[in-house]
Design an enzyme around this catalytic site. Sequence first.
Site, mmCIF file in Angstrom:
data_model
loop_
_atom_site.group_PDB
_atom_site.id
_atom_site.type_symbol
_atom_site.label_atom_id
_atom_site.label_comp_id
_atom_site.label_asym_id
_atom_site.label_seq_id
_atom_site.Cartn_x
_atom_site.Cartn_y
_atom_site.Cartn_z
ATOM 1 N N TYR A 345 0.915 -1.151 0.021
ATOM 2 C CA TYR A 345 0.097 0.069 -0.035
ATOM 3 C C TYR A 345 0.780 1.430 -0.187
ATOM 4 O O TYR A 345 1.997 1.439 0.719
ATOM 5 C CB TYR A 345 -1.061 -0.115 1.061
ATOM 6 C CG TYR A 345 -2.166 0.772 0.913
ATOM 7 C CD1 TYR A 345 -3.242 0.098 0.284
ATOM 8 C CD2 TYR A 345 -2.113 2.105 1.158
ATOM 9 C CE1 TYR A 345 -4.466 0.896 0.175
ATOM 10 C CE2 TYR A 345 -3.406 2.973 0.826
ATOM 11 C CZ TYR A 345 -4.595 2.299 0.493
ATOM 12 O OH TYR A 345 -5.665 2.927 0.035
ATOM 13 N N GLU A 379 -5.790 6.504 5.428
ATOM 14 C CA GLU A 379 -5.548 5.540 4.386
ATOM 15 C C GLU A 379 -4.533 4.154 4.902
ATOM 16 O O GLU A 379 -4.865 2.972 4.595
ATOM 17 C CB GLU A 379 -4.768 5.928 3.203
ATOM 18 C CG GLU A 379 -5.283 5.891 2.151
ATOM 19 C CD GLU A 379 -4.468 6.466 0.762
ATOM 20 O OE1 GLU A 379 -4.308 5.612 -0.110
ATOM 21 O OE2 GLU A 379 -3.937 7.416 0.941
ATOM 22 N N LYS A 440 -0.142 -0.649 -13.901
ATOM 23 C CA LYS A 440 -0.611 -0.415 -12.563
ATOM 24 C C LYS A 440 -2.232 -0.843 -12.764
ATOM 25 O O LYS A 440 -2.977 -0.337 -13.737
ATOM 26 C CB LYS A 440 -0.513 0.834 -12.194
ATOM 27 C CG LYS A 440 -0.831 1.069 -10.764
ATOM 28 C CD LYS A 440 -1.923 2.090 -10.553
ATOM 29 C CE LYS A 440 -2.775 2.129 -9.160
ATOM 30 N NZ LYS A 440 -2.187 1.251 -8.151
HETATM 31 P P1 ATP Z 1 -0.048 -1.402 -8.543
HETATM 32 O O1 ATP Z 1 -0.156 -0.131 -7.932
HETATM 33 O O2 ATP Z 1 1.197 -1.338 -9.330
HETATM 34 O O3 ATP Z 1 -1.131 -2.006 -8.915
HETATM 35 P P2 ATP Z 1 -0.291 -3.199 -6.190
HETATM 36 O O4 ATP Z 1 -1.599 -3.734 -6.879
HETATM 37 O O5 ATP Z 1 0.615 -4.017 -5.313
HETATM 38 O O6 ATP Z 1 0.588 -2.544 -7.340
HETATM 39 P P3 ATP Z 1 -2.437 -1.163 -5.349
HETATM 40 O O7 ATP Z 1 -3.205 -1.497 -6.540
HETATM 41 O O8 ATP Z 1 -1.982 0.261 -5.122
HETATM 42 O O9 ATP Z 1 -0.797 -1.917 -5.289
HETATM 43 O O10 ATP Z 1 -2.960 -1.761 -4.057
HETATM 44 C C1 ATP Z 1 -2.285 -1.351 -2.669
HETATM 45 C C2 ATP Z 1 -2.158 -2.456 -1.694
HETATM 46 O O11 ATP Z 1 -3.324 -3.220 -1.542
HETATM 47 C C3 ATP Z 1 -1.285 -3.815 -2.632
HETATM 48 O O12 ATP Z 1 -0.087 -3.460 -2.687
HETATM 49 C C4 ATP Z 1 -1.757 -5.159 -2.079
HETATM 50 O O13 ATP Z 1 -0.695 -5.342 -0.728
HETATM 51 C C5 ATP Z 1 -2.848 -4.661 -1.601
HETATM 52 N N1 ATP Z 1 -4.158 -5.256 -2.529
HETATM 53 C C6 ATP Z 1 -4.502 -4.801 -3.546
HETATM 54 N N2 ATP Z 1 -5.380 -5.570 -4.268
HETATM 55 C C7 ATP Z 1 -5.257 -6.597 -3.642
HETATM 56 C C8 ATP Z 1 -5.951 -7.991 -4.029
HETATM 57 N N3 ATP Z 1 -6.582 -8.326 -5.057
HETATM 58 N N4 ATP Z 1 -5.545 -9.054 -3.143
HETATM 59 C C9 ATP Z 1 -4.890 -8.930 -1.922
HETATM 60 N N5 ATP Z 1 -4.126 -7.425 -1.760
HETATM 61 C C10 ATP Z 1 -4.479 -6.779 -2.603
HETATM 62 MG MG MG Z 2 0.093 0.269 -5.730
HETATM 63 MG MG MG Z 3 -2.941 -2.992 -8.175
#
Ligand code: ATP
Ligand code: MG
Ligand code: MG
Length: 509
Positions: A345, A379, A440
Amino acid sequence: MAHTLPAATGFLVSARKGGGQAPGPVFATRGAHESVAEALRNQTFDAVLVHSGSPGDAVARAGDTALVLAGELYNREELLTLLPSGGDVRTDAQLVLALLGIYDLHAFRLLNGRFAAAAALGDRLLLATDHAGSVPLYTLPAPGRVLAATEIKALVPATAGTPPAGRPVADARRVRRVPGVHQVPAGTVLDLDVRTGTAVPHRTWAPALSRRVRSEADATDAVRRTLERAVEARTGGTTPLVVLSGGIDSSGVAALAAAHTDGPLDTLSMGTDTANEFAEARVVATHLGSAHREITVPTADLLGQLPYAIWASESVDPDIIEYLLPLTALYRALDGPARRILTGYGADIPLAGMHREDRLPQLDTAVAFDMATFDGLNEMTPVLSGIQGHWSTHPYWDRDVLDLLVPLEAGLKRRYGRDKWVLREAMSALLPQETVTRPKLGVHEGSGTTSSFSLLLMDAGVPDADVHRAKSLVVREIFDRVVVEGLPPAEVRTADAVHQVAARLKETE
Ligand code: ATP
Ligand code: MG
Ligand code: MG
Ligand code: MG
C-alpha cells in the site's frame, strides 16, 4: 525478538488534575483491554490499552514520566546507540521514554515507526503520531482534563453531557459532528498543558519539497536496499503474510519478504465475483514458492461491508473508502490466529502511480499535491486489519523509504514510457518479467469495487453525473451511524444509506 503483534494496538488515555472517571473504552480494534493508572506528582494519568497478551510492554514509567505506545518502531538499533550503555531498555515504550529523558519532545523527531504515543510529565501531556500519522490519534482537550485515543469512537461518550466542550487545537483538523475532538496531525507532537487544555504543535516530519538528481544505477540500488531494510524491519522474525495482487508494489514487498523469511512466505489474494487479479498474483506466488491462498467475496457482500470499512478507518473520503473496502473484506475473511501482514500500500503516492501521467511537470505536481494532502485520510490505519485482530504494516511508507522516493526527480519515476520506473527496475532481478512490466491496476479497480458501488447507486436512481457526490454522502451517512452515534456496523445497512441518499438527491433536483 519475534512478535506477531505490537504490545498494544490502540489506547484511550486521560490526563487530569485531581480525580474523576476516565470514559469507558470503545474500540473497533479487536483485543483484550488492560487498564493502567499512574499517579504522577501533578496529574493522574489513566490508560486503557488494546493488547494481545503483554500490555505491560506498551507502558513505561520512570520518575515523574509515564508513557504509552500503540504500535512499533523500525529503527530500534540506531536509536539504542543514543542511550548510555547498561540501561534497561527492552521494549519500544521503554526506548521512547529513555529518549524523552534526553531529548524531551524532540525524541519524536528521531523515530521511524508505525505508532501513536502519549506521555505524561509534569503538567504536560505529549501526544505524538509517527511521520505519516499512520496510526490515527485524536484528542479532546479541556481545562484540567485532556483525553486522547487512537479511535474517535473512544472519545465520543466523553463529548456528551458534562463539560469538556473541548478547546481549539492549532493546526489540527476537527472531526465531523464530534464536538471538541481533533485529529493530531501526521508527524506532529502536541504539547498540551493539562491545567489549561491548551496545545502547542511541533512538526516532527514533513515530506521533501526539493528533488534530487541521481544516476539510474544509484537510484535503483538505493530503492532496493532501503525497501529491503523496511521490509526486514517489519517481518520481526516472524513468517509474515503479504497481501498480494500481483502488481509491482505488493510483488516487490513479497519478493523481499521471502528473502528474509525462513521457509515459505504466506501470500493472500482477494477477488470478487465481478473481478479479480488471481492469475497475476499466482505468477508471483509460484515464482516465490509462497504458500498462497485466494479469497473470493461476492460483490453484494463486499458492498454490504461498507459500514465495517468506515467504522474501522473513521474516514469520510469516498475515494479512500473504495480502496479500503476490498481490503476490509479480505481482512474480515482472514480467520484464525493473529497475523503480521505486509502490504504494498502507498507506493503510488510518492511515485504518482495512480495518475497514469507521463508528462513530468504534471507527475511532480501530483506527487507534491498528494504528499501535502494525505493527512487525515487514515489510508494507512492499522484498525482496518485490527477489527479482525491482525496487525498490518506498509513498507513503502517507512520513513526512510519516503525520504528516498519523494525527492527522486520525476524523470526517475516515469522513464522509457514506464510508470514507477525506478521501483520496477529495482525489483527486476527478483520477479518475473511479466510482473515487472505489468501496468498499474488499483485495488478498487481490480476488485470491481468502484464500478459495483457506482452501479448500486445508479440502480437506486442516482443519475450518472451525481454518482461521486452520492458516494460521498453515503460514506458520511454511514460515518454518522457507526462513529458518531456508535452503532455496531452489523446493525447498519449499506442499502439503507444508499436509499436515503438517493431520495435526498431526488428531493433537491
Ligand atoms: P500496482 O499499484 O502497481 O497495481 P499493487 O497492486 O501491489 O501494485 P495497489 O493496487 O496500489 O498496489 O494496491 C495496494 C495494496 O493493496 C497492494 O500492494 C496489496 O498489498 C493490496 N492489494 C491490492 N489488491 C489486492 C488483492 N486483490 N488481493 C490482496 N491484496 C491486494
Ligand atoms: Mg500500488
Ligand atoms: Mg494493484
Ligand atoms: Mg524464504
